[in-house]
Design a protein around this motif. Structure first.
Motif, PDB file in Angstrom:
ATOM      1  N   ARG A  83       1.607  11.531   1.588  1.00 22.25           N
ATOM      2  CA  ARG A  83       0.890  12.427   2.433  1.00 22.25           C
ATOM      3  C   ARG A  83       1.455  14.032   2.255  1.00 22.25           C
ATOM      4  O   ARG A  83       2.747  14.324   2.090  1.00 22.25           O
ATOM      5  CB  ARG A  83       1.293  12.107   3.840  1.00 22.25           C
ATOM      6  CG  ARG A  83       1.014  10.691   4.442  1.00 22.25           C
ATOM      7  CD  ARG A  83       1.838  10.417   5.737  1.00 22.25           C
ATOM      8  NE  ARG A  83       1.646   8.946   6.075  1.00 22.25           N
ATOM      9  CZ  ARG A  83       0.475   8.709   6.781  1.00 22.25           C
ATOM     10  NH1 ARG A  83      -0.477   9.277   7.031  1.00 22.25           N
ATOM     11  NH2 ARG A  83       0.322   7.252   6.790  1.00 22.25           N
TER      12      ARG A  83
ATOM     13  N   ARG B  87     -15.002   6.408  10.150  1.00 21.12           N
ATOM     14  CA  ARG B  87     -14.005   5.944  11.240  1.00 21.12           C
ATOM     15  C   ARG B  87     -14.238   6.368  12.662  1.00 21.12           C
ATOM     16  O   ARG B  87     -14.224   5.697  13.408  1.00 21.12           O
ATOM     17  CB  ARG B  87     -12.611   6.151  10.848  1.00 21.12           C
ATOM     18  CG  ARG B  87     -12.115   5.369   9.382  1.00 21.12           C
ATOM     19  CD  ARG B  87     -10.577   5.828   9.242  1.00 21.12           C
ATOM     20  NE  ARG B  87     -10.103   5.332   8.135  1.00 21.12           N
ATOM     21  CZ  ARG B  87      -9.773   6.084   6.852  1.00 21.12           C
ATOM     22  NH1 ARG B  87     -10.122   7.336   7.058  1.00 21.12           N
ATOM     23  NH2 ARG B  87      -9.391   5.316   6.149  1.00 21.12           N
TER      24      ARG B  87
ATOM     25  N   GLU C  80       0.850  -1.328  -0.021  1.00 18.96           N
ATOM     26  CA  GLU C  80       0.132  -0.084  -0.029  1.00 18.96           C
ATOM     27  C   GLU C  80       0.788   1.078  -0.057  1.00 18.96           C
ATOM     28  O   GLU C  80       1.762   1.371   0.953  1.00 18.96           O
ATOM     29  CB  GLU C  80      -0.955   0.028   1.216  1.00 18.96           C
ATOM     30  CG  GLU C  80      -2.000  -1.249   1.456  1.00 18.96           C
ATOM     31  CD  GLU C  80      -3.187  -1.144   1.991  1.00 18.96           C
ATOM     32  OE1 GLU C  80      -3.181  -0.139   2.850  1.00 18.96           O
ATOM     33  OE2 GLU C  80      -4.161  -1.811   1.563  1.00 18.96           O
TER      34      GLU C  80
ATOM     35  N   ASP D 162      -3.978  13.177   2.296  1.00 24.42           N
ATOM     36  CA  ASP D 162      -3.193  12.013   2.083  1.00 24.42           C
ATOM     37  C   ASP D 162      -3.843  11.097   1.338  1.00 24.42           C
ATOM     38  O   ASP D 162      -5.056  11.258   1.084  1.00 24.42           O
ATOM     39  CB  ASP D 162      -2.495  11.478   3.345  1.00 24.42           C
ATOM     40  CG  ASP D 162      -3.818  11.092   4.266  1.00 24.42           C
ATOM     41  OD1 ASP D 162      -4.859  10.661   3.862  1.00 24.42           O
ATOM     42  OD2 ASP D 162      -3.343  10.974   5.555  1.00 24.42           O
TER      43      ASP D 162
ATOM     44  N   SER E  89      -2.634   7.826  10.993  1.00 23.26           N
ATOM     45  CA  SER E  89      -1.999   7.067  11.889  1.00 23.26           C
ATOM     46  C   SER E  89      -0.635   7.755  11.930  1.00 23.26           C
ATOM     47  O   SER E  89       0.076   7.469  13.106  1.00 23.26           O
ATOM     48  CB  SER E  89      -1.652   5.511  11.170  1.00 23.26           C
ATOM     49  OG  SER E  89      -1.053   5.842  10.018  1.00 23.26           O
TER      50      SER E  89
ATOM     51  N   ARG F 132      -7.760  11.372   2.173  1.00 20.22           N
ATOM     52  CA  ARG F 132      -8.297  12.100   3.093  1.00 20.22           C
ATOM     53  C   ARG F 132      -8.531  13.347   2.383  1.00 20.22           C
ATOM     54  O   ARG F 132      -7.526  14.029   1.652  1.00 20.22           O
ATOM     55  CB  ARG F 132      -7.432  12.380   4.269  1.00 20.22           C
ATOM     56  CG  ARG F 132      -7.528  11.160   5.241  1.00 20.22           C
ATOM     57  CD  ARG F 132      -7.002  11.454   6.586  1.00 20.22           C
ATOM     58  NE  ARG F 132      -7.139  10.685   7.301  1.00 20.22           N
ATOM     59  CZ  ARG F 132      -6.382   9.670   7.748  1.00 20.22           C
ATOM     60  NH1 ARG F 132      -5.042   9.509   7.056  1.00 20.22           N
ATOM     61  NH2 ARG F 132      -6.828   8.789   8.755  1.00 20.22           N
TER      62      ARG F 132
END
Ligand code: UDP
Length: 244
Positions: free
Chosen positions: A96, A218, A92, A177, A102, A202
């Motif tokens: 960003r 989330r 993956e 990101d 995270s 995002r």
């Protein structure tokens, strides 16, 4: 007429079907199912399959026009994309532009902190291990991708970032990101695959910083469906074509 064959795979957000008589292509069917935190949280986002299929189709077309080779061939209907069949590289690829998610948590840096340069991160794509962060050296040594493939993946991902940053800026969105996946064609060529959608990016409104992506699901922020529809409407406003 193209005919859908048997189901090859069912993932968290899409199903993949073979195309009868054409082993070089597959049909990706986007679902409304939503998962987060490594599938510990599950739900449904009504209309998500349509939003993600259409948005991915439009963005892949934009990237094709800008010279980024990808698996998209055609949008077949509201939720189904015809794509080239590739062998997915088990990485993956995360780019960003602004600190969030995270990494913000792990480094203890406030979400929204701008980054001086884009960050390029690789995660090994294994749910059971929660997609651990890995280095290019690990990916090469373990045979997930060769050095030339890793070089191509990095340069393609950074190019995608430049194109998408400009595009989303033009529709009032900060691209915080996003995650990409790459695949190998039968001739060994690496191309961009998977999806580009509010599930995998995002998106923050440039003026209000309102979140318009899967973080609404989330983090239980409410109006999840509205955010997905808002993103589709802004993207379609600029990119919709006769086919879409
Ligand atoms: N992302 C994704 N799939 C994953 C993990 C992350 O599409 O399995 C996307 C996520 O939507 C975000 C970006 O990759 O746009 C960076 O996510 P991050 O590593 O911060 O993880 P998260 O906070 O989403 O767990």
């Amino acid at each position: 007429m193209l005919q859908r064959g048997k189901q090859l795979y069912e993932g968290k957000a899409k199903k993949v079907f073979e195309v009868l008589g054409d082993p070089s292509k597959v049909i990706q069917s986007y679902k409304d199912d939503a998962t987060a935190f490594n599938a510990q949280k599950r739900g449904t986002i009504v209309g998500k399959g349509i939003v993600n299929a259409k948005m991915s189709a439009m963005l892949f077309q934009l990237l094709t026009q800008k010279g980024v080779q990808n698996h998209f061939i055609e949008l077949l209907n509201d939720t189904d994309l015809l794509t080239y069949r590739v062998e997915i590289v088990p990485l993956e690829v995360v780019i960003r532009n602004t600190m969030a998610g995270s990494l913000a948590k792990r480094l203890g840096i406030a979400e929204g902190t701008p980054l001086k340069t884009p960050i390029y991160d690789l995660h090994y794509k294994v749910d059971a291990l929660e997609d651990p962060l890995v280095t290019e050296y690990q990916a090469e040594a373990l045979g997930w991708a060769t050095r030339p493939e890793l070089d191509r993946i990095r340069s393609m991902a950074l190019k995608v970032n430049q194109i998408l940053l400009g595009f989303f800026d033009s529709i009032g969105i900060k691209l915080v990101d996003f995650k990409l996946e790459f695949g190998r064609m039968p001739n060994g060529e690496i191309i961009l695959a998977d999806e580009i959608s509010p599930d995998t990016c995002r998106f923050w409104d440039k003026k209000t910083n309102e979140k318009l992506d899967k973080d609404r699901f989330r983090r239980d922020l409410g109006n999840v469906e509205g955010a997905y529809q808002e993103m589709l409407s802004r993207v379609s406003g600029v990119l919709s074509s006769a086919k879409i």
